[in-house]
Design a protein around this motif. Structure first.
Motif, short mmCIF file in Angstrom:
data_model
loop_
_atom_site.label_atom_id
_atom_site.label_comp_id
_atom_site.label_asym_id
_atom_site.label_seq_id
_atom_site.Cartn_x
_atom_site.Cartn_y
_atom_site.Cartn_z
N GLY A 7 35.22 32.49 13.91
CA GLY A 7 34.73 33.52 12.98
C GLY A 7 35.61 34.74 13.09
O GLY A 7 35.73 35.34 14.16
N SER A 8 36.26 35.08 11.97
CA SER A 8 37.19 36.23 12.04
C SER A 8 36.66 37.39 11.21
O SER A 8 37.39 38.04 10.49
CB SER A 8 38.58 35.80 11.58
N GLY A 9 35.35 37.64 11.32
CA GLY A 9 34.76 38.84 10.70
C GLY A 9 35.00 40.02 11.62
O GLY A 9 35.90 40.00 12.46
N TYR A 10 34.17 41.06 11.48
CA TYR A 10 34.32 42.26 12.30
C TYR A 10 34.37 41.91 13.79
O TYR A 10 35.28 42.30 14.52
CB TYR A 10 33.13 43.19 12.08
N VAL A 11 33.35 41.17 14.21
CA VAL A 11 33.20 40.91 15.64
C VAL A 11 34.32 40.01 16.15
O VAL A 11 34.98 40.30 17.14
CB VAL A 11 31.81 40.30 15.90
N GLY A 12 34.54 38.89 15.44
CA GLY A 12 35.52 37.91 15.91
C GLY A 12 36.95 38.46 15.90
O GLY A 12 37.70 38.26 16.86
N LEU A 13 37.30 39.15 14.85
CA LEU A 13 38.67 39.65 14.73
C LEU A 13 38.97 40.69 15.82
O LEU A 13 40.01 40.66 16.47
CB LEU A 13 38.87 40.25 13.34
N VAL A 14 38.02 41.59 16.01
CA VAL A 14 38.21 42.63 17.03
C VAL A 14 38.23 42.00 18.42
O VAL A 14 39.11 42.28 19.24
CB VAL A 14 37.10 43.71 16.91
N ALA A 15 37.29 41.09 18.69
CA ALA A 15 37.24 40.44 20.01
C ALA A 15 38.54 39.68 20.26
O ALA A 15 39.14 39.78 21.33
CB ALA A 15 36.03 39.51 20.11
N GLY A 16 38.99 38.92 19.24
CA GLY A 16 40.22 38.12 19.40
C GLY A 16 41.42 39.01 19.72
O GLY A 16 42.19 38.74 20.65
N ALA A 17 41.57 40.08 18.94
CA ALA A 17 42.72 40.97 19.14
C ALA A 17 42.65 41.63 20.52
O ALA A 17 43.66 41.79 21.21
CB ALA A 17 42.75 42.04 18.04
N GLU A 48 39.89 49.57 10.55
CA GLU A 48 39.46 49.73 11.94
C GLU A 48 40.59 50.31 12.77
O GLU A 48 41.68 49.74 12.82
CB GLU A 48 39.04 48.35 12.47
N GLN A 49 40.32 51.44 13.41
CA GLN A 49 41.35 52.12 14.19
C GLN A 49 41.91 51.21 15.29
O GLN A 49 41.14 50.53 15.97
CB GLN A 49 40.74 53.37 14.84
N PHE A 50 43.21 51.19 15.45
CA PHE A 50 43.97 50.41 16.45
C PHE A 50 44.04 48.91 16.16
O PHE A 50 44.80 48.21 16.83
CB PHE A 50 43.43 50.61 17.89
N LEU A 51 43.24 48.42 15.22
CA LEU A 51 43.30 46.97 14.97
C LEU A 51 44.66 46.54 14.40
O LEU A 51 45.23 45.55 14.88
CB LEU A 51 42.15 46.54 14.06
N PRO A 52 45.21 47.26 13.41
CA PRO A 52 46.52 46.83 12.90
C PRO A 52 47.58 46.78 14.01
O PRO A 52 48.36 45.83 14.08
CB PRO A 52 46.88 47.91 11.86
N GLU A 53 47.55 47.77 14.91
CA GLU A 53 48.54 47.81 16.00
C GLU A 53 48.37 46.59 16.91
O GLU A 53 49.35 45.95 17.29
CB GLU A 53 48.37 49.08 16.85
N LEU A 54 47.12 46.27 17.26
CA LEU A 54 46.91 45.14 18.18
C LEU A 54 47.29 43.82 17.52
O LEU A 54 47.89 42.95 18.14
CB LEU A 54 45.45 45.07 18.65
N LEU A 55 46.96 43.69 16.24
CA LEU A 55 47.31 42.44 15.55
C LEU A 55 48.83 42.29 15.49
O LEU A 55 49.37 41.22 15.75
CB LEU A 55 46.71 42.41 14.13
N GLU A 56 49.48 43.39 15.19
CA GLU A 56 50.94 43.32 15.10
C GLU A 56 51.56 43.01 16.47
O GLU A 56 52.49 42.23 16.58
CB GLU A 56 51.48 44.65 14.57
N ARG A 57 50.96 43.61 17.50
CA ARG A 57 51.50 43.43 18.85
C ARG A 57 51.42 41.96 19.30
O ARG A 57 52.29 41.45 19.97
CB ARG A 57 50.68 44.31 19.81
N HIS A 58 50.33 41.27 18.93
CA HIS A 58 50.10 39.94 19.52
C HIS A 58 50.21 38.77 18.56
O HIS A 58 50.24 37.62 18.99
CB HIS A 58 48.71 39.91 20.17
N GLN A 59 50.22 39.05 17.28
CA GLN A 59 50.21 37.96 16.30
C GLN A 59 51.44 37.06 16.47
O GLN A 59 52.56 37.53 16.61
CB GLN A 59 50.22 38.55 14.90
N GLY A 60 51.16 35.77 16.48
CA GLY A 60 52.26 34.81 16.59
C GLY A 60 52.65 34.54 18.03
O GLY A 60 53.33 33.55 18.32
N SER A 61 52.24 35.39 18.95
CA SER A 61 52.53 35.10 20.36
C SER A 61 51.20 34.77 21.05
O SER A 61 50.78 33.62 21.10
CB SER A 61 53.26 36.26 21.01
#
Ligand code: UDX
Ligand code: UDX
Length: 472
Positions: A7-17, A48-61
């Protein structure tokens, strides 16, 4: 640790990142192929504050996206379930998504797994998830079900996750608690906070956060009871605000007085137009339904919900008392999101108020820093969306403040005044001092405080007008 988040809604996306930022290998699973494709292409679906940064930091790795739940389960030691739990017609949480995930997880088990409820679910859900998994062929020893409720607020979800007041682990067996302890070790040991690239600490950070280990049932109740208590605090103060209006007291002063008692606390004591959002309204009715099923009529919650609805009606009565009749009136509206700092309009009291005002024949020019695109989808087409607060005020019979965005508390008041047809502000979030507003020539309505209006006294000459505060 290898983690799947379903689930990549609010909770899942933030928890995953955030799990990825703690150093774990995370696969975020969603059965909505479009959502997965959008996330893979780098788009960030929520404000969501800081979410774009975290996604960019970890996405694909350390963070990948997938539509293949079975594969993700096989690759992971812990599976966090963060799918939606929307209310059904009776107000109960609809757990069919949780059930279908449990079935699928059962079919894919290839070694010991911890299945963790991250969505807000009623007490007994962990028992049911276990039963469903056993019915679908999972061996009893091959998994445990735990509850790890999330206390994130939209807008500050990332910092709420990384700097929590507490981490609640509801686990009935030590082997399962051990997996969860390891997942949160970077936070509970304080190591995360020493990293130079850690997400910055908010004010009042409780570092390192305590870990509270409970039974799964207790953890499930902690989540519902926490949200119900916070909603109760808001309804309580809204009820006190109504009394303040009747007797001429100032609710802000009353709140300062009661909130300074450390047993009560200052937070979540802001009166307004009622709480909204995807959690409080849904969780209150779900908790009430659970209690009823367990043989307890939780009437206190009925009253919390009733006061919350009444708060909107009271605000509407204020608009009426300011403008006398509504048909044909032009209103400027500041704020459509259910609160400041988010683009979410689910159960937004601001949206509900705009709908009613339109039905009453008003025309509305609305501005929200983030939520206008989402509002367009649900509000009638005749709302005029504008690009700043002053345009919303332009030619309006009154300006309504409906969401507590910070920028609405720092408006250029002289500029606003000349834009309005009549200098009337009806503030549903108490963002200003009444004296400041009258000094700037506004008639100012707020919540739990006297309405104030400037009285223009002509003394010696036309140029020497004084403004006196008068309680209307
Ligand atoms: C939801 C609940 O509303 C909340 O109570 C709970 O605490 C967490 O889950 P949210 O994250 O905002 O909150 O939900 P939503 O935005 O609906 O996201 C759920 C995601 O799960 C969606 O992306 C949906 O596509 C996905 N999903 C749903 C699945 O991947 N599989 C399913 O079977 C059902
Ligand atoms: C809430 C809980 O705070 C969080 O712990 C939980 O996990 C999810 O639900 P959220 O819905 O994001 O978070 O918003 P929150 O900041 O709690 O505000 C909820 C509503 O209450 C908003 O409409 C807000 O405007 C209103 N509110 C909040 C008040 O009217 N007064 C207050 O003092 C605080």
């Amino acid at each position: 640790m290898r983690i799947a988040v379903v689930g990549s809604g609010y909770v899942g996306l933030v928890a995953g990142a955030c799990f990825a930022d703690l150093g774990h290998e995370v696969v975020l699973v969603d059965n909505d192929a479009q959502k997965v494709a959008a996330l893979e292409s780098g788009s960030v679906p929520i404000h969501e504050q800081f979410l774009p940064e975290l996604l960019e930091r970890h996405q694909g790795s350390r963070l990948t996206f997938s539509g293949n739940l079975a594969k993700a389960v096989r690759a992971s030691s812990a599976i966090f379930v963060a799918v939606g739990t929307p209310p059904n017609d009776a107000g109960e949480a609809d757990l069919s998504y949780v059930e279908s995930v449990a079935r699928e997880v059962a079919g894919a088990i290839n070694g010991y797994k911890v299945v963790v409820e991250k969505s807000t679910v009623p007490v007994y859900t962990s028992n049911w998830v276990r039963t469903i998994m056993l019915r679908n062929g999972a061996e009893p020893e091959s998994f445990d079900v735990a509850s790890n409720p999330e206390f994130l607020r939209e807008g500050t979800a990332v910092t709420d996750f990384l700097y929590p007041d507490r981490i609640v682990l509801g686990a009935d067996h030590e082997r399962c608690a051990a997996v969860l302890r390891e997942i949160y070790a970077p936070l509970t040991s304080g190591k995360y906070y020493q990293r130079p690239d850690a997400v910055p600490a908010p004010e009042r950070a409780n570092v390192p956060p305590p870990l509270i280990v409970t039974s799964a049932k207790s953890a499930e109740l902690i989540k519902h009871a926490s949200n119900a208590f916070l909603a109760m605090k808001i309804s309580f103060v809204n009820a006190v605000a109504s009394i303040c209006e009747s007797v001429g007291a100032d609710v802000q002063q009353v709140c300062q007085g009661i909130g300074s008692d450390s047993r009560i606390g200052k937070r979540f004591l802001n009166p307004g137009i009622g709480y909204g959002g995807s959690c409080f309204p849904k969780d209150l009715t779900a908790f009430r339904a659970v209690a009823r099923e367990c043989g307890y009529e939780f009437r206190l919650l009925d009253e919390v919900i009733r006061i919350n609805e009444e708060q909107r009606h009271r605000f509407l009565r204020k608009v009426r008392s300011a403008l006398w009749t509504l048909r044909g009136k032009r209103l400027g509206v500041l704020g459509l999101a259910f609160k400041g700092g988010t683009d979410d309009i689910r159960e937004s009291p601001a949206v509900l108020l705009v709908q009613t005002l339109l039905q009453e024949g008003c025309t509305v020019a609305a501005y929200d820093p983030a939520a206008m695109d989402r509002a367009r989808v649900v509000l009638p087409a005749n709302v005029n969306y504008v690009s700043d607060p002053y345009e919303a005020a332009s030619g309006a019979d009154a300006l309504l403040i409906l969401t507590e965005w910070e920028e609405f508390a720092a408006l250029d008041l002289p500029r606003l005044r000349v834009r309005l047809k009549y200098p009337i502000i009806i503030d549903g979030r108490n963002l200003y001092h009444p004296e400041t507003m009258t000094a700037h020539g506004f008639t100012y309505y707020s919540v739990g405080r006297q309405t104030t209006t400037p009285e223009v006294i002509s003394s010696a000459g036309a140029d020497s007008k004084k403004i006196k505060v008068k309680n209307a």
